[in-house]
Scaffold this active site. Structure first.
Site, PDB file in Angstrom:
ATOM      1  N   GLU A  46       0.859  -1.202   0.000  1.00  0.00           N
ATOM      2  CA  GLU A  46       0.000   0.000   0.000  1.00  0.00           C
ATOM      3  C   GLU A  46       0.895   1.252   0.000  1.00  0.00           C
ATOM      4  O   GLU A  46       1.947   1.262   0.636  1.00  0.00           O
ATOM      5  CB  GLU A  46      -0.834  -0.012   1.295  1.00  0.00           C
ATOM      6  CG  GLU A  46      -1.648   1.237   1.571  1.00  0.00           C
ATOM      7  CD  GLU A  46      -2.241   1.274   2.989  1.00  0.00           C
ATOM      8  OE1 GLU A  46      -1.577   0.790   3.939  1.00  0.00           O
ATOM      9  OE2 GLU A  46      -3.359   1.783   3.137  1.00  0.00           O
ATOM     10  N   ASN A 106      -7.029   6.183  -1.792  1.00  0.00           N
ATOM     11  CA  ASN A 106      -5.921   5.275  -1.493  1.00  0.00           C
ATOM     12  C   ASN A 106      -6.092   4.100  -2.470  1.00  0.00           C
ATOM     13  O   ASN A 106      -6.989   3.277  -2.297  1.00  0.00           O
ATOM     14  CB  ASN A 106      -6.021   4.828  -0.030  1.00  0.00           C
ATOM     15  CG  ASN A 106      -4.821   4.012   0.414  1.00  0.00           C
ATOM     16  OD1 ASN A 106      -4.108   3.447  -0.414  1.00  0.00           O
ATOM     17  ND2 ASN A 106      -4.620   3.933   1.714  1.00  0.00           N
ATOM     18  N   LYS A 123      -9.358   1.923  -1.995  1.00  0.00           N
ATOM     19  CA  LYS A 123      -9.576   1.370  -0.647  1.00  0.00           C
ATOM     20  C   LYS A 123     -10.942   1.779  -0.084  1.00  0.00           C
ATOM     21  O   LYS A 123     -11.260   2.979   0.009  1.00  0.00           O
ATOM     22  CB  LYS A 123      -8.458   1.859   0.270  1.00  0.00           C
ATOM     23  CG  LYS A 123      -8.473   1.299   1.681  1.00  0.00           C
ATOM     24  CD  LYS A 123      -7.215   1.763   2.417  1.00  0.00           C
ATOM     25  CE  LYS A 123      -7.089   1.208   3.821  1.00  0.00           C
ATOM     26  NZ  LYS A 123      -5.835   1.658   4.466  1.00  0.00           N
ATOM     27  N   GLU A 142      -6.146   8.762   7.680  1.00  0.00           N
ATOM     28  CA  GLU A 142      -6.655   8.320   6.367  1.00  0.00           C
ATOM     29  C   GLU A 142      -8.032   8.898   6.078  1.00  0.00           C
ATOM     30  O   GLU A 142      -8.355   9.234   4.941  1.00  0.00           O
ATOM     31  CB  GLU A 142      -6.697   6.792   6.294  1.00  0.00           C
ATOM     32  CG  GLU A 142      -5.335   6.171   6.087  1.00  0.00           C
ATOM     33  CD  GLU A 142      -5.419   4.740   5.640  1.00  0.00           C
ATOM     34  OE1 GLU A 142      -5.974   4.459   4.574  1.00  0.00           O
ATOM     35  OE2 GLU A 142      -4.934   3.877   6.406  1.00  0.00           O
ATOM     36  N   CYS A 168      -4.747  -2.945   2.835  1.00  0.00           N
ATOM     37  CA  CYS A 168      -4.487  -2.858   4.272  1.00  0.00           C
ATOM     38  C   CYS A 168      -5.681  -3.189   5.169  1.00  0.00           C
ATOM     39  O   CYS A 168      -6.012  -4.331   5.364  1.00  0.00           O
ATOM     40  CB  CYS A 168      -3.885  -1.514   4.619  1.00  0.00           C
ATOM     41  SG  CYS A 168      -3.138  -1.551   6.266  1.00  0.00           S
ATOM     42  N   ASN A 193       0.314  -0.950   5.394  1.00  0.00           N
ATOM     43  CA  ASN A 193       1.198  -0.184   6.285  1.00  0.00           C
ATOM     44  C   ASN A 193       0.556  -0.301   7.657  1.00  0.00           C
ATOM     45  O   ASN A 193      -0.407   0.417   7.954  1.00  0.00           O
ATOM     46  CB  ASN A 193       1.225   1.300   5.918  1.00  0.00           C
ATOM     47  CG  ASN A 193       2.029   1.624   4.687  1.00  0.00           C
ATOM     48  OD1 ASN A 193       3.167   2.081   4.765  1.00  0.00           O
ATOM     49  ND2 ASN A 193       1.432   1.418   3.529  1.00  0.00           N
TER      50      ASN A 193
HETATM   51  N1  CDV Z   1      -3.033   1.438   6.658  1.00  0.00           N
HETATM   52  C1  CDV Z   1      -3.964   0.804   7.395  1.00  0.00           C
HETATM   53  O1  CDV Z   1      -5.085   0.599   6.953  1.00  0.00           O
HETATM   54  N2  CDV Z   1      -3.584   0.451   8.655  1.00  0.00           N
HETATM   55  C2  CDV Z   1      -4.480  -0.167   9.587  1.00  0.00           C
HETATM   56  C3  CDV Z   1      -4.101   0.170  10.998  1.00  0.00           C
HETATM   57  C4  CDV Z   1      -4.315   1.588  11.286  1.00  0.00           C
HETATM   58  C5  CDV Z   1      -4.879  -0.652  11.992  1.00  0.00           C
HETATM   59  C6  CDV Z   1      -4.513  -1.688   9.459  1.00  0.00           C
HETATM   60  O2  CDV Z   1      -5.613  -2.245   9.453  1.00  0.00           O
HETATM   61  O3  CDV Z   1      -3.460  -2.322   9.412  1.00  0.00           O
END
Ligand code: CDV
Length: 308
Positions: A46, A106, A123, A142, A168, A193
């Site tokens: 990501e 994203n 996303k 975000e 993510c 991330n």
């Molecule tokens: N980049 C993300 O979406 N990170 C989230 C954190 C903040 C919990 C994740 O689900 O990994």
């Protein structure tokens, strides 16, 4: 047998001061390794081109815009597309997308082996908050910098397999896997991330965070009889640690490759898409076994509603 040799190209830390050109050079080095390993497809994380900027509070719209890409490919990323095409490797990676009509997402794209973009995903599940949160150890903005994706969870036929992308936080939501499962998905790629510590609970250790990440992906793979490839951006970004834990998961839910470090690291597995067939025809034959007359809450409400 429909074998796709997949490389999960984990990236180590990207500092705020690192240029996109420097990051693209690292991605091209991983692509070369992947070519030597015989990869057909390489999955990058990501927001692969920059540091994880949503941890930084910004009020100036021009400053925010500097983290976004108005075109893809662009000058900085064209060498990556060229290298992928030269190696004959399909790629997928995430970046912050700014659209001509002023929207911000994203985003993740998927190419074929000729470097043509064949799929785009934005996303859907954006974690975090909009305003500065004094209660958190660090920010996760975000919800401030991105809009929720507007493309749903599409799948595409690429390299003779049905592929979909997630990003993510999406990996923690079973709805994502099932939306793609209902379109016959055989491979879900996703980058992440994930901070090594919970900004709202300092006692939550790295082991638990790695476990929850893996649990989500292995369950999603098994319950939808699909390969899942989850790839981290890891390491210490300007004092903010991100966890590694990149994995390739087979359609039975077993981890078949795993990253060992928090650096740039390639994990590789030869993934047979036909391994999805058995689960899709038996225990997860959705057409025979699903009972949609009992699932209306899934799309009818978001939060918990207790019975009266
Ligand atoms: N980049 C993300 O979406 N990170 C989230 C954190 C903040 C919990 C994740 O689900 O990994």
């Amino acid at each position: 047998m429909r074998e796709i040799v997949i490389g999960g190209a984990q990236l180590g830390a990207i500092q705020k001061s690192d240029s996109r050109e420097a990051v693209v050079a690292r991605m091209i080095a991983l692509l070369s390794q992947a070519a030597t390993a015989g990869c057909d497809l390489v999955v990058f994380p990501e927001l692969a081109l920059t540091t994880f900027f949503p941890r930084w509070w910004m009020e100036d719209a021009d400053e925010v815009e500097t983290w976004f890409e108005a075109e893809m490919p662009n000058e900085a990323t064209q060498p990556l597309f060229d290298a992928a095409k030269q190696h004959g490797i399909a790629i997928t990676f995430g970046y912050a997308e700014s659209t001509p009509d002023g929207h911000h997402y994203n985003t993740s794209i998927l190419t074929d082996k000729e470097g043509n973009i064949v799929g785009k995903y934005r996303k859907v599940h954006l974690p975090g908050h909009v305003e500065f949160d004094t209660e958190r150890a660090f920010q996760h903005l975000e919800k401030r910098y991105f809009e929720p994706g507007d493309l749903g969870f599409p799948v595409w036929k690429n390299l003779d397999a049905w592929m979909g992308m997630a990003i993510c936080n999406d990996r923690r939501w079973p709805e994502m896997y099932r939306e793609m499962g209902l379109q016959g998905v055989e491979l879900i790629t996703l980058g992440y991330n994930t901070p090594s510590v919970n900004s709202q609970d300092g006692n939550e250790g790295l082991a638990q965070r790695l476990y929850h990440s893996e649990l989500s992906m292995t369950a999603g793979a098994y319950q939808n009889a699909s390969w899942v490839v989850g790839v981290a951006k890891a390491g210490d970004e300007d004092g903010h640690p991100l966890m590694g834990g990149s994995i390739i998961v087979d359609p039975n839910g077993f981890v078949v490759a795993r990253a060992e470090t928090e650096e740039d690291e390639l994990i590789v597995h030869a993934c047979d898409m036909d391994m999805c067939n058995f689960g899709k025809k038996t225990i997860f034959d959705f057409a025979r076994h699903r009972r949609i007359e009992h699932y209306s809450r899934i799309t009818g409400q978001t939060g918990v509603v207790y019975p009266k």
